[in-house]
Write a protein that holds these residues in place. Structure first.
Motif, mmCIF file in Angstrom:
data_model
loop_
_atom_site.group_PDB
_atom_site.id
_atom_site.type_symbol
_atom_site.label_atom_id
_atom_site.label_comp_id
_atom_site.label_asym_id
_atom_site.label_seq_id
_atom_site.Cartn_x
_atom_site.Cartn_y
_atom_site.Cartn_z
ATOM 1 N N ALA A 88 0.809 -1.215 0.000
ATOM 2 C CA ALA A 88 0.000 0.000 0.000
ATOM 3 C C ALA A 88 0.843 1.265 0.000
ATOM 4 O O ALA A 88 0.475 2.254 -0.641
ATOM 5 C CB ALA A 88 -0.932 0.001 1.218
ATOM 6 N N GLU A 89 1.986 1.257 0.695
ATOM 7 C CA GLU A 89 2.709 2.499 0.926
ATOM 8 C C GLU A 89 4.050 2.579 0.212
ATOM 9 O O GLU A 89 4.588 3.657 0.022
ATOM 10 C CB GLU A 89 2.931 2.696 2.435
ATOM 11 N N GLY A 90 4.618 1.427 -0.162
ATOM 12 C CA GLY A 90 5.923 1.461 -0.801
ATOM 13 C C GLY A 90 6.999 1.899 0.178
ATOM 14 O O GLY A 90 6.824 1.860 1.390
ATOM 15 N N GLY A 91 8.136 2.358 -0.352
ATOM 16 C CA GLY A 91 9.238 2.774 0.504
ATOM 17 C C GLY A 91 10.004 1.586 1.052
ATOM 18 O O GLY A 91 9.698 0.428 0.756
ATOM 19 N N PRO A 92 11.023 1.856 1.883
ATOM 20 C CA PRO A 92 11.799 0.757 2.481
ATOM 21 C C PRO A 92 10.908 -0.167 3.296
ATOM 22 O O PRO A 92 9.984 0.276 3.984
ATOM 23 C CB PRO A 92 12.807 1.501 3.378
ATOM 24 N N ALA A 93 11.172 -1.457 3.217
ATOM 25 C CA ALA A 93 10.317 -2.451 3.858
ATOM 26 C C ALA A 93 10.816 -2.764 5.265
ATOM 27 O O ALA A 93 12.015 -2.740 5.544
ATOM 28 C CB ALA A 93 10.285 -3.724 3.028
ATOM 29 N N PHE A 94 9.876 -3.061 6.164
ATOM 30 C CA PHE A 94 10.204 -3.570 7.486
ATOM 31 C C PHE A 94 10.500 -5.063 7.385
ATOM 32 O O PHE A 94 9.892 -5.777 6.586
ATOM 33 C CB PHE A 94 9.037 -3.357 8.448
ATOM 34 N N ASP A 95 11.417 -5.531 8.218
ATOM 35 C CA ASP A 95 11.719 -6.956 8.290
ATOM 36 C C ASP A 95 10.597 -7.637 9.068
ATOM 37 O O ASP A 95 10.350 -7.309 10.236
ATOM 38 C CB ASP A 95 13.056 -7.180 8.998
ATOM 39 N N PRO A 96 9.884 -8.605 8.458
ATOM 40 C CA PRO A 96 8.732 -9.209 9.140
ATOM 41 C C PRO A 96 9.094 -10.291 10.144
ATOM 42 O O PRO A 96 8.199 -10.838 10.804
ATOM 43 C CB PRO A 96 7.942 -9.816 7.974
ATOM 44 N N GLU A 97 10.378 -10.619 10.279
ATOM 45 C CA GLU A 97 10.772 -11.711 11.166
ATOM 46 C C GLU A 97 10.814 -11.234 12.609
ATOM 47 O O GLU A 97 11.697 -10.483 13.017
ATOM 48 C CB GLU A 97 12.137 -12.268 10.749
ATOM 49 N N ILE A 98 9.853 -11.673 13.386
ATOM 50 C CA ILE A 98 9.744 -11.279 14.776
ATOM 51 C C ILE A 98 10.798 -12.002 15.609
ATOM 52 O O ILE A 98 11.257 -13.088 15.247
ATOM 53 C CB ILE A 98 8.316 -11.598 15.293
ATOM 54 N N VAL A 99 11.220 -11.387 16.713
ATOM 55 C CA VAL A 99 12.124 -12.056 17.658
ATOM 56 C C VAL A 99 11.389 -12.179 18.987
ATOM 57 O O VAL A 99 10.604 -11.295 19.354
ATOM 58 C CB VAL A 99 13.453 -11.298 17.827
ATOM 59 N N VAL A 100 11.638 -13.265 19.712
ATOM 60 C CA VAL A 100 10.913 -13.529 20.950
ATOM 61 C C VAL A 100 11.861 -14.021 22.034
ATOM 62 O O VAL A 100 12.949 -14.537 21.747
ATOM 63 C CB VAL A 100 9.790 -14.578 20.748
ATOM 64 N N LEU A 101 11.427 -13.864 23.261
ATOM 65 C CA LEU A 101 12.195 -14.408 24.374
ATOM 66 C C LEU A 101 12.151 -15.937 24.359
ATOM 67 O O LEU A 101 13.172 -16.593 24.493
ATOM 68 C CB LEU A 101 11.650 -13.873 25.695
ATOM 69 N N ALA A 102 10.951 -16.503 24.190
ATOM 70 C CA ALA A 102 10.782 -17.961 24.198
ATOM 71 C C ALA A 102 9.968 -18.388 22.990
ATOM 72 O O ALA A 102 8.939 -17.785 22.684
ATOM 73 C CB ALA A 102 10.087 -18.406 25.480
#
Length: 863
Positions: free
Chosen positions: A658-672
């Motif tokens: 929808a917005e274009g531009g630089p993309a965010f990394d979709p890989e989430i990080v978690v404690l557990a």
């Protein structure tokens, strides 16, 4: 770069970059020396370009003689006056924040009678913008046009637009396009220190002017192009990452030891004239200029008296947008012969790699927290080429909005380490009376041609500067700054900024049974209301404390492991964005580990994500305006079946489309990660994380997030409540303090674990999702959202929902003590089973109605 009284720049300050990356500057007429006298080269990690052109005469990154800085802009103004002839009397000058605010002032001075306005990043309550634009740059935010006189930009005389350099021209073309649609005029003049456009960019400007039906001239001190070899972006990024990693791994800070007896900063009574604007943020008229000229001798005399007879080498240091006032003060001191040498520069929000080499433009940098709260928000700010430059005295000039405790604890404290004496001069921030007129809107015919968010900008050439070009908006939408404690949340303000709106005064709670019935009947979404905050019994509170004491060192180890993995594989300077609210204590802990282990002060924000409705798109826009999306790392507490992991990936994909531009990394990080859903985690064990035992009282006293159409508009952040009334039961800060106190005990273990993890195959197995599907089928639950795997999710079922039963892995020990206690209190059976990949799983009955019974004949509704 200088030592005491001696210049040591014997080589061009772009040699280091040119030799390593093959970047070359070419003069328009083959005169490269003219360009290299004005520009050096530096590097920064940026998704669009690695190189940065560093002006030697702007007074921003490189301390320079005030006369040299002023003469560069003033001389450009004289050339514009000559170009315009008699029309110069009707001209208006517009400068771009933050870099060109002082330059634009100087150009207006050279023009003589021209009023001046510069864009600003500082919203003013009660003052409606007359226009503005967005920059998607990693350190930039919304730019506003806030003239005190709304008619300032509505005339028909020439408009002079001033930026530090003219590269592709997208910034200026979009500005002209938008303003011309509102108030057409016949003549525009673009002014820059250097014109670095490619031939194609020059042709595009000519075509643009022809289509517009207006004359567009360009005036610059020098012209040329930048030659960038193939692969320079990747090579530059790798080079920056290498040097940043060296700094992060350094065993000690690069600052010198404190001076033996550091002197506190001395405040100077500047006696700035009343009602004289501190700059062009709201307009600076010829009458203002005349008042300043009259006042300057007295202002300089007061500064000179404070400096004393032998101040040594003096740096006058301005502050971001505040460039012109400190420049004029510095020039007046220089003309008065106050010191043997006066230099001028300003602080900036732009992060640039520093390399102490004579052939590199940024030799050193001071890093300090933002102190101009209305404009900046949190994050680091920078002063370049000050450390190690041999200044005996630094005069820091700020406006009163920036004269905060953070200024004294941050910038001034850092300066004391590098100068024998630090003086502070404060200029009163000028705020015009509020006005409520609506911003002018572009005609319909113009809005179709003006660039808009998500549209494709004009093609960029390889001569582009270190700025993504802004896109002019017919209507400016300003997103608010993050909420912070103590006004919102019990965390210290530096620990987290909440990209949420405060709904504390609205009644949103509903009985658990009513919520469950409405949710399962399809008449409501879980995010449209809040459960009544569960108040744990004394026995449960004691269980929480026991669990924290038992698991603190285990959590500390997981925090260290996930943080070190992020710093190694994702970014050496990540922006932590936790998913409110379960991820927020983890984000706070990761931030504290980075400071404990590496001295890093990482930005941390909390945002809302709602299952089935995605992540807060306005929060993403705010993040993209303030940070490089490539640095953003999304953080959560734990994975269950991985629903939020999938939700985040899909939401970011849709946002990018929808917005274009630089993309965010979709890989989430978690404690557990007991569900095997992510590749970056602290542990994959399913054990009791004490923050899962409680609700708001372990998460800054913040509620679950709320998304309801009557409360959250299209330009609002998602909402949440701050439960101030629960302060007596709050353990939020105590929880992170307890875990952080064990960091020193796990350093060696973390180092070994990270090495093993980086060498291991961490590909997500999605074992948890498969188990949930199996359980769903076995127990006749046809909605996987009603199966909540893992200790954390099971705990939340017992606290927030109407549980049917709990499945516990046979033989599970103390990690389930609190689950068994909660289940007993609510009359929920606990069934031990074999072959469960989780320690436990919470089940919500798939056919809940008030008074209904489950398959075992027991009442489903909680007692």
């Amino acid at each position: 770069m200088t030592t005491k009284g001696k210049t040591i720049d014997a080589v061009w300050s772009g040699t280091w970059v040119a030799d390593r990356l093959g970047v070359r500057l070419h003069g328009r007429d083959g005169d490269r020396q003219e360009l290299t006298g004005l520009l050096g080269l530096a590097l920064r990690r940026n998704p669009k370009r690695a190189h940065l052109l560093v002006s030697q005469v702007l007074g921003k990154h490189v301390p320079q003689s005030p006369e040299t800085v002023y003469a560069a802009g003033y001389g450009l103004g004289l050339r514009v006056r000559e170009l315009l002839g008699g029309a110069a009397a009707d001209a208006v000058v517009l400068g771009y924040a933050e870099t060109a605010t002082g330059l634009g002032h100087c150009v207006a001075d050279g023009l003589g009678a021209a009023p001046y306005l510069h864009s600003t990043r500082r919203p003013v309550p009660g003052l409606t913008p007359a226009g503005g634009f967005e920059e998607s740059h990693s350190h930039a935010t919304s730019h506003l046009l806030l003239p005190e006189d709304p008619a300032l930009l509505s005339g028909t005389g020439p408009l002079v637009l001033v930026d530090d350099e003219f590269s592709t021209g997208n910034t200026v073309l979009n500005t002209i396009r938008d303003l011309h649609a509102r108030h057409p005029r016949d003549h525009y003049v673009v002014v820059a220190l250097v014109d670095m456009r490619s031939p194609a960019d020059r042709d595009r400007l000519d075509a643009f002017a022809a289509d517009l039906g207006a004359r567009v001239d360009l005036v610059a001190l020098a012209a040329g192009t930048v030659e960038l070899p193939e692969g320079v972006l990747e090579a530059g990024g790798a080079l920056v990452a290498e040097y940043e990693a060296r700094v992060a791994a350094a065993p000690a800070p690069l600052d010198p030891l404190p001076l033996p007896t550091p002197r506190p900063a001395e405040r100077i009574a500047l006696d700035w004239p009343a009602e004289l604007p501190d700059g062009g943020r709201h307009g600076f008229t010829p009458a203002h200029r005349a008042r300043l000229e009259q006042a300057l001798p007295g202002l300089a005399a007061r500064l000179g008296a404070a400096l004393g007879p032998a101040p040594g080498r003096v740096l006058v240091l301005g502050n971001e947008e505040l460039m012109y006032a400190p420049l004029r003060l510095a020039r007046a001191l220089e003309q008065a012969g106050t010191a043997a040498e006066i230099r001028f520069s300003t602080t900036t929000r732009s992060p640039v790699l520093a390399v102490d080499d004579p052939g590199y433009a940024i030799r050193s940098r001071l890093v300090f927290p933002a102190h101009d709260a209305p404009a900046d928000g949190p994050g680091d700010r920078y002063a370049y080429n000050v450390a190690g430059a041999g200044f005996d005295t630094v005069v820091a000039v700020v406006d009163s909005a920036g004269d905060t405790p953070a200024l004294h604890e941050g910038l001034l404290e850092r300066l004391r380490r590098h100068a024998g004496r630090v003086l502070l001069a404060v200029v009163p921030s000028y705020t015009p009376p509020a006005r409520v007129t609506a911003p002018a809107s572009a005609p319909a015919s113009a809005s179709a041609t003006a660039a808009a968010p998500g549209s494709t900008p004009a093609p960029a050439s390889t001569s582009a500067t270190d700025r993504q070009e802004p896109i002019m908006q017919p209507e400016l939408i300003m997103l608010p700054e993050p909420l912070r404690g103590p006004a919102f949340s019990s965390y210290p303000p530096e620990d987290v900024g909440w990209l949420l709106q405060d709904l504390s005064d609205i009644e949103l709670e509903a009985p658990t049974e009513e919520r469950e019935e409405a949710i399962q009947a399809g008449g409501a979404h879980y995010a449209e209301s809040l459960p009544v905050e569960y108040q744990p019994s004394a026995a449960y509170q004691e269980l929480y404390q026991d669990a924290l004491e038992t698991s603190a060192i285990r959590i500390a180890r997981a925090v260290g492991t996930v943080t070190e993995t992020v710093l190694t594989q994702r970014s050496p300077s990540p922006v932590l964005v936790s998913l409110a609210r379960a991820g927020t204590p983890v984000g706070v802990l990761m931030r504290r580990w980075a400071r404990f282990r590496h001295g890093l002060d990482l930005p941390h924000y909390a945002v809302s994500i709602v299952r089935g409705r995605g992540i807060d798109a306005n929060a993403l826009r705010w993040l993209a305006e303030h940070h490089d999306p490539a640095d953003v790392v999304f953080v959560d507490g734990w994975t269950g079946k991985g629903a939020i992991t999938r939700e985040l990936r899909e939401a970011l994909r849709e946002h990018q489309q929808a917005e274009g531009g630089p993309a965010f990394d979709p890989e989430i990080v978690v404690l557990a990660d007991p569900g095997g859903c992510v590749a970056t985690y602290g542990t994959r064990d399913d054990f009791l994380i004490p923050s899962a035992c409680l609700n708001s009282t372990v998460s800054g006293l913040i509620s679950r997030t709320v998304l309801r159409s009557d409360l959250v508009g299209p330009h609002d952040f998602h909402g949440a409540k701050f439960y101030r009334e629960l302060a007596a039961a709050d353990v939020s800060t105590a929880f992170v303090d307890t875990v952080a106190a064990r960091f020193a005990d796990v350093v060696d273990a973390v180092e070994g674990e990270v090495k093993e993890l980086l060498a291991a195959d961490r590909t997500p197995t999605w074992e948890g999702w498969a188990a949930v599907e199996r359980i769903s089928e076995e127990y006749g639950i046809h909605d996987v959202n009603l199966v909540k795997p893992g200790v954390g999710e099971t705990t939340r079922v017992l606290l927030r929902r109407v549980p049917w039963k709990i499945l516990a892995r046979r033989g599970a020990g103390a990690d389930l003590d609190h689950v068994r206690l909660l289940a007993e209190q609510r009359g929920v059976p606990v069934e031990e089973v074999d072959g469960l990949p989780y320690t436990c799983v919470g089940l919500i009955h798939p056919r809940y109605t008030r008074g209904a019974t489950g398959a075992d004949g027991k009442a489903v509704a909680a007692k």
